[in-house]
Every structure is written in structure tokens, then in C-alpha cells.
Scaffold this motif. Structure first.
Motif, PDB file in Angstrom:
ATOM      1  N   TRP A 133      24.930  21.943   2.504  1.00  0.00           N
ATOM      2  CA  TRP A 133      23.547  22.631   1.760  1.00  0.00           C
ATOM      3  C   TRP A 133      23.076  21.546   0.836  1.00  0.00           C
ATOM      4  N   VAL A 134      21.581  21.403   0.562  1.00  0.00           N
ATOM      5  CA  VAL A 134      21.033  20.735  -0.232  1.00  0.00           C
ATOM      6  C   VAL A 134      20.069  21.639  -1.156  1.00  0.00           C
ATOM      7  N   VAL A 135      20.381  21.583  -2.532  1.00  0.00           N
ATOM      8  CA  VAL A 135      19.452  22.635  -3.286  1.00  0.00           C
ATOM      9  C   VAL A 135      18.960  21.825  -4.373  1.00  0.00           C
ATOM     10  N   ASP A 136      17.628  22.333  -4.696  1.00  0.00           N
ATOM     11  CA  ASP A 136      16.927  21.730  -5.750  1.00  0.00           C
ATOM     12  C   ASP A 136      17.013  22.282  -7.027  1.00  0.00           C
ATOM     13  N   TYR A 137      17.513  21.592  -7.871  1.00  0.00           N
ATOM     14  CA  TYR A 137      17.976  22.256  -9.167  1.00  0.00           C
ATOM     15  C   TYR A 137      16.604  22.308 -10.251  1.00  0.00           C
ATOM     16  N   GLY A 138      15.489  21.682  -9.983  1.00  0.00           N
ATOM     17  CA  GLY A 138      14.541  21.545 -10.848  1.00  0.00           C
ATOM     18  C   GLY A 138      13.254  22.644 -10.580  1.00  0.00           C
ATOM     19  N   LEU A 139      13.278  23.010  -9.302  1.00  0.00           N
ATOM     20  CA  LEU A 139      12.084  23.827  -9.032  1.00  0.00           C
ATOM     21  C   LEU A 139      12.533  25.143  -9.402  1.00  0.00           C
ATOM     22  N   ALA A 140      11.891  25.638 -10.969  1.00  0.00           N
ATOM     23  CA  ALA A 140      12.336  26.634 -11.419  1.00  0.00           C
ATOM     24  C   ALA A 140      11.497  26.917 -12.728  1.00  0.00           C
ATOM     25  N   TRP A 141      11.418  28.244 -13.128  1.00  0.00           N
ATOM     26  CA  TRP A 141      10.784  28.287 -14.308  1.00  0.00           C
ATOM     27  C   TRP A 141      11.868  28.172 -15.416  1.00  0.00           C
ATOM     28  N   GLU A 142      11.527  27.804 -16.778  1.00  0.00           N
ATOM     29  CA  GLU A 142      12.587  27.631 -17.975  1.00  0.00           C
ATOM     30  C   GLU A 142      11.879  28.198 -19.213  1.00  0.00           C
ATOM     31  N   LEU A 143      12.768  28.659 -19.700  1.00  0.00           N
ATOM     32  CA  LEU A 143      12.625  28.985 -21.204  1.00  0.00           C
ATOM     33  C   LEU A 143      13.779  28.325 -22.278  1.00  0.00           C
ATOM     34  N   ASP A 144      13.462  27.764 -23.438  1.00  0.00           N
ATOM     35  CA  ASP A 144      14.236  27.255 -24.063  1.00  0.00           C
ATOM     36  C   ASP A 144      15.414  28.471 -24.428  1.00  0.00           C
ATOM     37  N   PRO A 145      16.635  27.853 -24.129  1.00  0.00           N
ATOM     38  CA  PRO A 145      17.705  28.834 -24.437  1.00  0.00           C
ATOM     39  C   PRO A 145      17.640  29.618 -25.954  1.00  0.00           C
ATOM     40  N   LYS A 167      16.818  35.632  -6.648  1.00  0.00           N
ATOM     41  CA  LYS A 167      16.619  34.735  -5.679  1.00  0.00           C
ATOM     42  C   LYS A 167      14.997  34.576  -5.317  1.00  0.00           C
ATOM     43  N   PRO A 168      14.411  33.328  -5.885  1.00  0.00           N
ATOM     44  CA  PRO A 168      13.152  33.166  -5.657  1.00  0.00           C
ATOM     45  C   PRO A 168      12.506  33.105  -4.207  1.00  0.00           C
ATOM     46  N   PRO A 169      11.132  33.544  -4.002  1.00  0.00           N
ATOM     47  CA  PRO A 169      10.456  33.215  -2.861  1.00  0.00           C
ATOM     48  C   PRO A 169      10.632  31.833  -2.349  1.00  0.00           C
ATOM     49  N   LEU A 170      10.654  31.303  -1.421  1.00  0.00           N
ATOM     50  CA  LEU A 170      10.830  29.956  -1.205  1.00  0.00           C
ATOM     51  C   LEU A 170       9.406  29.317  -0.724  1.00  0.00           C
ATOM     52  N   ASP A 171       8.634  29.635  -1.821  1.00  0.00           N
ATOM     53  CA  ASP A 171       7.021  28.960  -1.482  1.00  0.00           C
ATOM     54  C   ASP A 171       6.843  27.705  -1.406  1.00  0.00           C
ATOM     55  N   TYR A 172       7.863  26.770  -2.048  1.00  0.00           N
ATOM     56  CA  TYR A 172       7.605  25.303  -2.013  1.00  0.00           C
ATOM     57  C   TYR A 172       8.099  24.585  -0.573  1.00  0.00           C
ATOM     58  N   ARG A 173       9.012  25.346   0.107  1.00  0.00           N
ATOM     59  CA  ARG A 173       9.416  25.161   1.126  1.00  0.00           C
ATOM     60  C   ARG A 173      10.489  23.755   1.121  1.00  0.00           C
ATOM     61  N   THR A 174      10.687  23.408   0.035  1.00  0.00           N
ATOM     62  CA  THR A 174      11.705  22.253  -0.333  1.00  0.00           C
ATOM     63  C   THR A 174      12.832  22.516  -1.156  1.00  0.00           C
ATOM     64  N   GLU A 175      12.911  23.988  -1.334  1.00  0.00           N
ATOM     65  CA  GLU A 175      13.877  24.513  -2.510  1.00  0.00           C
ATOM     66  C   GLU A 175      15.530  24.193  -1.673  1.00  0.00           C
ATOM     67  N   VAL A 176      15.675  24.457  -0.658  1.00  0.00           N
ATOM     68  CA  VAL A 176      16.813  24.214   0.000  1.00  0.00           C
ATOM     69  C   VAL A 176      16.741  23.993   1.339  1.00  0.00           C
ATOM     70  N   PHE A 177      17.774  22.981   1.736  1.00  0.00           N
ATOM     71  CA  PHE A 177      17.834  22.533   3.092  1.00  0.00           C
ATOM     72  C   PHE A 177      19.255  22.814   3.656  1.00  0.00           C
ATOM     73  N   HIS A 178      19.458  23.029   5.015  1.00  0.00           N
ATOM     74  CA  HIS A 178      20.643  23.353   5.742  1.00  0.00           C
ATOM     75  C   HIS A 178      20.858  22.263   6.622  1.00  0.00           C
ATOM     76  N   LEU A 179      21.822  21.527   6.465  1.00  0.00           N
ATOM     77  CA  LEU A 179      22.037  20.387   7.663  1.00  0.00           C
ATOM     78  C   LEU A 179      22.694  20.760   9.006  1.00  0.00           C
ATOM     79  N   ASN A 180      22.739  19.933   9.804  1.00  0.00           N
ATOM     80  CA  ASN A 180      23.494  20.503  11.119  1.00  0.00           C
ATOM     81  C   ASN A 180      24.881  20.589  10.989  1.00  0.00           C
TER      82      ASN A 180
END
Length: 346
Positions: A133-145, A167-180
Motif C-alpha cells: 500500500w502507498v498512502v499520501d500523507y499530505g493530502l489533508a485538511w490541517e489545523l494548527d495543533p 475516511k475522506p472521499p477519494l476525490d483526488y484519485r491519488t490518495e492511496v495505491f494498492h500494488l499487485n
């Protein structure tokens, strides 16, 4: 339509000294078939492959990074691309190569191989991890802690959600990949007996961890990777990476390495797969631990980040890319008739 040259034709050309006015790989209507493409992100990741496989044929490709303007190949069907670091360089370089018209990648196995930060709960510096699995860490909303709602454990949360555990809707289509799975399993199985390099500095540093995989010598493991342009470090951000991976993979993923390119590289490859230029099912990712993503007990988080070079993992990590990746690459090159048809079941 012109017939494509074969590696036999390439070897014949090489034996004659390349006396033709133009080497055939420079002619736009002819394409060089590639069996394995290794994708590196910067020079120290690429050099061990160049040295081990004698990649002495340099093919300049317009649109690659100005720091790494050529693809390096040998006469056995192996080539190396170095993209440059970060999302923009990775995506741009892969796209430029795939659309260059100089290569036939339709049956190519692509191994993305680079160093990474590593989760001490699953690995150690020098360990080599094949990702499923390959997951994007940066595609998110962010508030200062300091400004997040009471009861939240992080200021990061999914885009178009109401909190960190949704879990967000995967609207960007690049948020997560599953390899063979078949290729991941085969790569992992082939590399189990690989001898991995260690260093005295890494041995001394990992002894500071009280228990678990962090204290053990490096080995080949199977766990998943997190991408993001921001180089994060620290206990809380590491925990967030674990939780985010589980959320985005519905509990299937196990976060163990962090790097800056793979989601961008995979999206570029996914798009050329849609054009029939590659087979996305032949893509694998190998990441080796160059430093821990969080400190040992008693160490300051900031020291774990700023003093990462003291961990002694850089040299083992770069060398172990070849040490762990070679069993797969050699299997493909050495038994191409079988691998050409797909991942062998045995």
C-alpha cells in the motif's frame, strides 16, 4: 509501422562500435525494449545500481531533471531513471521518460527503489521494505495543533470530513495505491535470503531503543509506505502516519516507511498505463530505512530530525537497495521468457 529493435540488435550494434551515423536509440521511430526499469530519486540511490549492473549506456531524454538528464542502461535489458527528489520532479521526470518515444515499456517491470525514514515498531535502519500500500500523507485538511478542537489527537484530518477518524472521499484519485499482491509476494519471497549491509554507527544507535524491531539487525520486510513532500519526524507525527495508513486502507495497510515521491510516481505511471504504454501490475516499490521516523525514549524529537545523519543508516540504506532488490531483478532478467508473460506462480 517500423519494427522495434531487439536487445540482440542492440548487442550487434554495440559489437560493431555503433558506426552508424546515428545510434538507433536516437532515432524517434525506433524504441528500445526494456525488461526492468529501476527508478531512483537522487544520485546516491542510483549509483549502486549503475555500479552493480554496469549501466554504461547513457541515453539522453528531453524533459528529465537537469541534474539527471540521461537514462543509464546495459545490454541485458536493465535501465535506471533518476527523477530528482520530491513530487514535482518525480512526476515530471517519469512522464517525460514514458512519452519520450525512445523506449518500449509495455512489458517492463518497474522497481521504484529509494531510501526512507523507517518506523522503529516495524523495522530498523538498513531494513528493506517491499510496499503493498502507498498512502499520501499530505493530502489533508490541517489545523494548527494549538487551535484544534478539544479531544482531537491531531490537527490533520481528511478533506471534506469532520474529524481525524473519518475516511475522506477519494476525490483526488491519488490518495492511496494498492500494488499487485502477486508481485509484492514474489519480490518479498525472492529477497528473504539477501545479505544486507550494516554499519557500526547504526548498530550503536539502534541499541538506544529498548526493544522491538528497532534493535534488531536489518532484514527484508513487507510493510507499507507513506508519501509526502514535507519530511516529517517525531513520535506524534509517526503515530499519525500509522493511523492514517490504517484509515485509508480500511485497516489493511501497515505503515513502516516515509518518503517524498511514490504517490506522484505512481500517478504518472497509472496515467501511462491507461494509454497502454506500461502494465501497472508490474510496478513494485522497495524502500530502505536510512533513519528512524521518531526518536528513541529520552531523545528529543527535534534531535531525531536534525541529527538524522548520526544514525549511521545512509550508506547501508543506499547499498541495500541493490542487495534486497537484486534477487527480483536477476530473476526477471535471468528467466525473461517466463516473466515476460507475467509474475510466475512458482
Amino acid at each position: 509501422m517500423s519494427s522495434w529493435p531487439t536487445w540482440k540488435a542492440w548487442k550487434t550494434h554495440a559489437r560493431t562500435g555503433g558506426k552508424a551515423h546515428h545510434p538507433f536509440w536516437a532515432l524517434p521511430r525506433l524504441k528500445l525494449p526494456v525488461k526492468v526499469l529501476v527508478i531512483s530519486m537522487f544520485g546516491p540511490e542510483a549509483q549502486p545500481w549503475i555500479d552493480a549492473y554496469k549501466l554504461k549506456i547513457d541515453i539522453t531524454v528531453p524533459g528529465l531533471s537537469p541534474d539527471y538528464p540521461a537514462v543509464h542502461c546495459n545490454l541485458h535489458g536493465l535501465c535506471n531513471l533518476t527523477t530528482g527528489m520530491g513530487y514535482a520532479n518525480a512526476g515530471a521526470s517519469v512522464t517525460a521518460l514514458m512519452h519520450s518515444g525512445k523506449f518500449d515499456f509495455s512489458q517492463t517491470y518497474i522497481v521504484i527503489a529509494g531510501i526512507a525514514g523507517i518506523n522503529p515498531e516495524l523495522g530498523t535502519v538498513g531494513s528493506a521494505a517491499w510496499a503493498r500500500w502507498v498512502v499520501d500523507y499530505g493530502l489533508a485538511w490541517e489545523l494548527d495543533p494549538r487551535e484544534m478542537p478539544a479531544g482531537w489527537d491531531t490537527g490533520y484530518f481528511g478533506i471534506n470530513t469532520k474529524g481525524p477518524n473519518e475516511k475522506p472521499p477519494l476525490d483526488y484519485r491519488t490518495e492511496v495505491f494498492h500494488l499487485n499482491d502477486a508481485l509484492v509476494d514474489k519480490a518479498y519471497a525472492l529477497s528473504q535470503k539477501a545479505k544486507l549491509l550494516d554499519s557500526p554507527e547504526a548498530i550503536a544507535f539502534r541499541a538506544k531503543f529498548p526493544s522491538g524491531p528497532a534493535r534488531q539487525p536489518p532484514k527484508v520486510i513487507q510493510c507499507d509506505t507513506m508519501s509526502g513532500n514535507t519530511w516529517f519526524a517525531g513520535t506524534r507525527l509517526g503515530q499519525r502516519a500509522t493511523q492514517w495508513t490504517q484509515l485509508m486502507t480500511d485497516g489493511a495497510g501497515r505503515y513502516c516507511t516515509t518518503q517524498q515521491e511514490d504517490n506522484a510516481t505512481l500517478e504518472a505511471l497509472k496515467r501511462v498505463d491507461a494509454l497502454g504504454l506500461i502494465d501497472f501490475q508490474r510496478v513494485a516499490i522497495l524502500r530502505t530505512g536510512a533513519d528512524f521516523d521518531r526518536p528513541y525514549p529520552g531523545q528529543l524529537d527535534v534531535d531525531g530530525l536534525l541529527k538524522y545523519a548520526e544514525q549511521g543508516g545512509f550508506v547501508p540504506a543506499t547499498q541495500n537497495l541493490v542487495n534486497a532488490g537484486r534477487p527480483l531483478v536477476d530473476a526477471i532478467l535471468g528467466n525473461w521468457r517466463q516473466w515476460k508473460r507475467g509474475v510466475p506462480t512458482r
